[in-house]
Design an enzyme around this catalytic site. Structure first.
Site, PDB file in Angstrom:
ATOM      1  N   HIS A  50      -7.418  -5.474  -1.508  1.00 13.54           N
ATOM      2  CA  HIS A  50      -6.204  -4.772  -1.092  1.00 13.54           C
ATOM      3  C   HIS A  50      -5.224  -5.710  -0.394  1.00 13.54           C
ATOM      4  O   HIS A  50      -4.016  -5.605  -0.567  1.00 13.54           O
ATOM      5  CB  HIS A  50      -6.584  -3.614  -0.165  1.00 13.54           C
ATOM      6  CG  HIS A  50      -5.488  -2.624   0.030  1.00 13.54           C
ATOM      7  ND1 HIS A  50      -4.876  -1.973  -1.014  1.00 13.54           N
ATOM      8  CD2 HIS A  50      -4.869  -2.165   1.161  1.00 13.54           C
ATOM      9  CE1 HIS A  50      -3.946  -1.159  -0.545  1.00 13.54           C
ATOM     10  NE2 HIS A  50      -3.921  -1.261   0.763  1.00 13.54           N
ATOM     11  N   SER A  66       0.835  -1.193   0.000  1.00 15.07           N
ATOM     12  CA  SER A  66       0.000   0.000   0.000  1.00 15.07           C
ATOM     13  C   SER A  66       0.877   1.253   0.000  1.00 15.07           C
ATOM     14  O   SER A  66       1.594   1.500  -0.963  1.00 15.07           O
ATOM     15  CB  SER A  66      -0.962  -0.038   1.193  1.00 15.07           C
ATOM     16  OG  SER A  66      -1.981   0.918   1.060  1.00 15.07           O
ATOM     17  N   ASP A 117      -9.069  -4.555  -6.081  1.00 15.58           N
ATOM     18  CA  ASP A 117      -8.694  -3.763  -4.906  1.00 15.58           C
ATOM     19  C   ASP A 117      -9.727  -2.654  -4.685  1.00 15.58           C
ATOM     20  O   ASP A 117      -9.991  -1.858  -5.587  1.00 15.58           O
ATOM     21  CB  ASP A 117      -7.307  -3.156  -5.146  1.00 15.58           C
ATOM     22  CG  ASP A 117      -6.727  -2.462  -3.920  1.00 15.58           C
ATOM     23  OD1 ASP A 117      -7.498  -2.129  -2.991  1.00 15.58           O
ATOM     24  OD2 ASP A 117      -5.507  -2.249  -3.887  1.00 15.58           O
TER      25      ASP A 117
END
Length: 821
Positions: free
Chosen positions: A773, A666, A739
């Protein structure tokens, strides 16, 4: 000579690597020893009953197959829903239950249906029972487990609507309020083959910035399907399944909450038309109070679609309705005094309000706050609550004791500190259940009991303290010590001398214990899922970067490794940048070297089993006293922190300053791309689920408050996409194909890969089917590990650097659409 110079040694592997990179060979496996660790069973999760008599064990399934993620999904209003079950989409996690009687220590299995998922566990106020949802292939049911008998029974066989929170206990612990699918709902809306017209949105000249939300409604069919799935009939039913009856009429109820006294119900209902710009939590909604029989009593508030809320702000008007836990029937809420806009300069920003039954009088303003009011937790002492306000500029948090029985009385300051000052964190109060069956902070003989992480320069040392409720002076009763990590779950005696803890050490997973003075009794005995990793060494280390900012990391080394005997290892640095107001709080040590080192999922710790040294959670603080401009030196500070980490590894003899990789997930992927573009510190990088073009998040990201139009140069500089032509180290990018994290669209990795490739860089893009994610399917997890190991073994582990052939100039664009693009 600097240890950071590049080795420009070429290998005749370019064609071989390029061929392998383009192959589509399906899911891959890492070495078998890693597969065995990934497949090791998980220990149960535990939850303590409110009466502190029973410990419920939630037995967890290991990683699900990708086929579970591949179930049909409806992506609507910021949610992911399963139309077959009428609940949230996702694989099951809990598959079984057992209960431990804390008095006898006996564990008993609670029988539940086979081949189902269990979720939504909710304790009855008296702690004697726990309700939970049972998800079948095509519906959701409700069951209740009796702790004393260790038996569960079906309460509602099918048709529970779990789009929003589905179940709430009534205060008497006998009845439940349950959201169900209406009997006369009708058939599921089908998308028409021919649209009725274009999708049209309008801007009316009002400032309306929104974050980059995903899974939003896109057209009329989406809106109709969302309404069909969200429509709810509230049902009241006894815990044994008898005396079920409908409460009120069907509606789009996102909140159904019984009053502490049991005579009323607080209702939050969404209203059409819906927005295509924001998720459901910002749709228009109406708040009402009903009687326990479902008759409307009062409308407390209506909020229109909240698509014009300033970034970092709140809605104007009444918001966040809730019941006061220490009153039988009083609703509380918050109201902004600044129009909800944090940019407005004002001495008072927020306020707390209350209105008691029969809800036909004037509401009382209970208190005003200098900064944003984030809610209140009530205590067992009268109607006293502990309210929290927070200054987003200074990061100062204040807790106030507020008397909701005496509106306008001066609050009493209980705590004031920088939220990021971990060393000054007093912890949080332990709770009890009050006369209304509500969870409140326990005040016992004028004292509260606090527990917290207990951050210190040597790492976390959890504690139990007794705090005077009048003066808030604290007396420490117990603190974790030794080469282990033990935290307090709850006290079992009024004087705090007997309490439950969760105990772990580097080779022992968390287990529940009972402490009474010097006596310690084991309640659970969960085994180490991977004893073969016990000899891996771990050390919490501190160091400084060139500008004096303190840093820390956890160093992992392979089993049996000796730096003097074996020499330096290839090194992986795993990190995630965070913003701080000052170097003092940025340098504080967080975490503990004495916790159980669970190696699971896609953890970078797996690389230690493959002969790498790992600097995990190497701090990368971005320090600036002005939160508006802290990112102006983002890249410079990243490089300083990375240099310091590599220098440390060289000084300790575990790294050579050459065979070094950087990786992160991330925002850590964002960091990885920057460090590869803006420095020559690393041979390669692994970037997972990242965002690389900040112009695609134009209304702010992470801690950045300025918009793209206010600071275009900052957005440009902080977009590694704009520096893709400078990335001349190999970068592996991994991303879930669906995601849904705000800002990290899958397109971010696709475009970044295209940019690196188009500029003759070396990269590999792995898009994981059905993953979001984070990565959940067994096939995905094992594939990520296999890719990561091969990438580092190819580009980092060799003594001499592998530099694939690179042309001086990118290839010319082809004619047609590609050229136009």
């Amino acid at each position: 000579m600097s240890v950071f110079h590049k080795v420009s040694v070429g290998f005749a592997l370019g064609a071989l690597i390029a061929g392998a990179a383009s192959a589509q060979d399906g899911y891959r496996l890492p070495p078998q020893d890693i597969v065995d660790i990934v497949d090791a069973p998980n220990a149960p999760a535990t939850t303590l009953s409110p009466d502190r008599r029973h410990l419920l064990l939630l037995h967890r399934e290991n990683l699900p197959p990708v086929s579970e993620l591949a179930r049909p999904m409806e992506r609507l209003a910021g949610m992911r829903l399963d139309a077959e079950t009428n609940g949230r989409h996702g694989p099951r996690s809990i598959i079984g239950l057992s209960v431990i009687d804390l008095e006898t220590g006996r564990e008993r299995r609670i029988e539940t249906p086979d081949d189902v998922g269990l979720s939504g566990f909710t304790w009855s106020p008296d702690g004697s029972k726990a309700a939970f949802l049972v998800t079948y292939e095509d519906t959701i049911g409700l069951w209740v487990a009796d702790m004393r008998r260790a038996r569960a029974r079906e309460v509602i066989a099918s048709g529970v609507n779990a789009v929003f929170d589905a179940v709430d206990w009534m205060p008497d612990s006998e009845y439940l309020l349950v959201n169900t699918v209406p009997d006369a709902r009708g058939d599921q809306p089908q998308r028409p083959r021919v649209p009725s017209g274009p999708v049209i949105q309008e801007a009316s000249g009002v400032e309306a910035p929104v974050r980059t939300y995903q899974d939003l409604l896109e057209d009329e069919h989406d809106a109709a399907l969302f309404a069909w799935l969200a429509e709810t009939q509230v049902v009241r039913v006894r815990h044994d399944g008898r005396r079920a009856r409908d409460i009120g009429e069907p509606g789009l109820y996102w909140n159904v909450e019984p009053a502490p006294g049991g005579d009323y119900i607080l209702i939050g209902e969404l209203e059409a038309p819906f927005s295509y710009d924001v998720p459901w939590s910002r749709f228009a909604d109406r708040t009402e109070v009903w009687t326990a029989e479902g008759e409307p009593v009062a409308e407390l508030g209506f909020q229109p679609i909240a698509d014009d809320v300033p970034i970092g702000g709140v809605v104007d008007g009444r918001r966040a309705f809730d019941w006061q836990a220490s009153h039988p029937a009083q609703v509380i809420w918050r109201e902004a005094l600044d129009g909800g806009d944090p940019r407005v300069e004002t001495d008072e920003r927020d306020s707390a309000w209350a209105l008691a039954a029969p809800f036909d009088g004037e509401p009382a303003e209970v208190a005003r706050f200098e900064d944003r009011y984030f809610g209140v937790g009530f205590t067992s002492e009268g109607e006293l609550g502990i309210a929290v306000e927070y200054d987003r500029d200074t990061r100062v948090l204040r807790r106030w004791v507020v008397d909701f029985a005496d509106p306008g009385a001066a609050p009493r300051l209980a705590e004031e500190r920088n939220l990021q000052d971990a060393y000054a964190d007093p912890g949080n109060p332990l709770s009890t259940v009050n006369e209304y069956g509500q969870t409140v902070a326990a005040v016992i003989d004028g004292h509260m009991y606090f527990t917290g992480n207990g951050a210190t320069p040597e790492g976390d040392r959890p504690f139990l303290s007794r705090v005077n409720f009048d003066t808030f002076e604290s007396e420490e009763l117990w603190r974790n010590s030794g080469e282990n990590y033990e935290r307090v779950i709850d006290i079992l005696s009024d004087d705090g001398s007997v309490f439950l803890t969760s105990y772990e050490d580097p080779v022992t997973p968390p287990n529940v214990r009972r402490r009474s003075g010097d006596e310690v009794e084991a309640i659970t005995n969960f085994p180490n899922p991977h004893p073969q990793l016990n000899e891996i060494t771990r050390e919490l280390i501190t160091y400084e970067r060139e500008d004096g900012v303190p840093l820390s990391a956890t160093l992992y080394l392979p089993a049996g490794y000796d730096a003097e005997r074996d020499g330096p290892l290839p090194l992986l640095v795993w990190a995630y940048p965070r913003e701080f107001n000052d170097a003092r709080t940025a340098g504080q040590v967080r975490g503990s070297p004495h916790r159980f080192a669970r190696v699971a999922g896609t953890s970078p710790r797996f690389m230690v089993t493959q002969g790498y040294a790992l600097l995990e959670n190497a701090t990368m603080p971005i320090v600036g006293d002005d939160p508006e401009t802290v990112n102006d030196t983002f890249i410079e500070q990243l490089v300083l922190s990375a240099e310091a980490a590599i220098h440390l590894s060289v000084e300790r003899g575990v790294g050579d300053g050459e065979r070094t990789a950087i990786a992160g997930h991330s925002y850590g992927a964002f960091m990885t791309a920057h460090l590869l573009a803006q420095s020559d510190l690393f041979r390669a990088g692994i970037a997972r689920s990242g965002a690389y073009n900040r112009t695609l998040t134009p209304f702010g990201f992470q801690a950045e408050r300025r918009t793209f139009w206010a600071a275009p140069e900052v957005y440009f500089e902080l977009s590694p996409f704009m520096a893709a032509d400078q990335i001349d180290e190999p970068m592996l990018m991994i991303h879930g194909q669906i995601d849904n994290n705000s800002g990290t669209f899958p397109m971010q990795s696709e475009r970044m890969f295209a940019a690196v490739k188009g500029n003759a860089g070396t990269a590999r893009l792995v898009m994981l089917p059905y993953e979001s994610h984070g990565y959940r399917a067994r096939e995905s997890v094992l594939h990520v590990l296999a890719e990561s190991i091969e990438w580092l073994d190819t580009y980092v582990k060799p003594d001499e650097q592998v530099v694939p052939h690179r042309e001086d100039e990118p290839a010319a664009a082809e004619e047609g659409d590609a050229a136009i693009e």
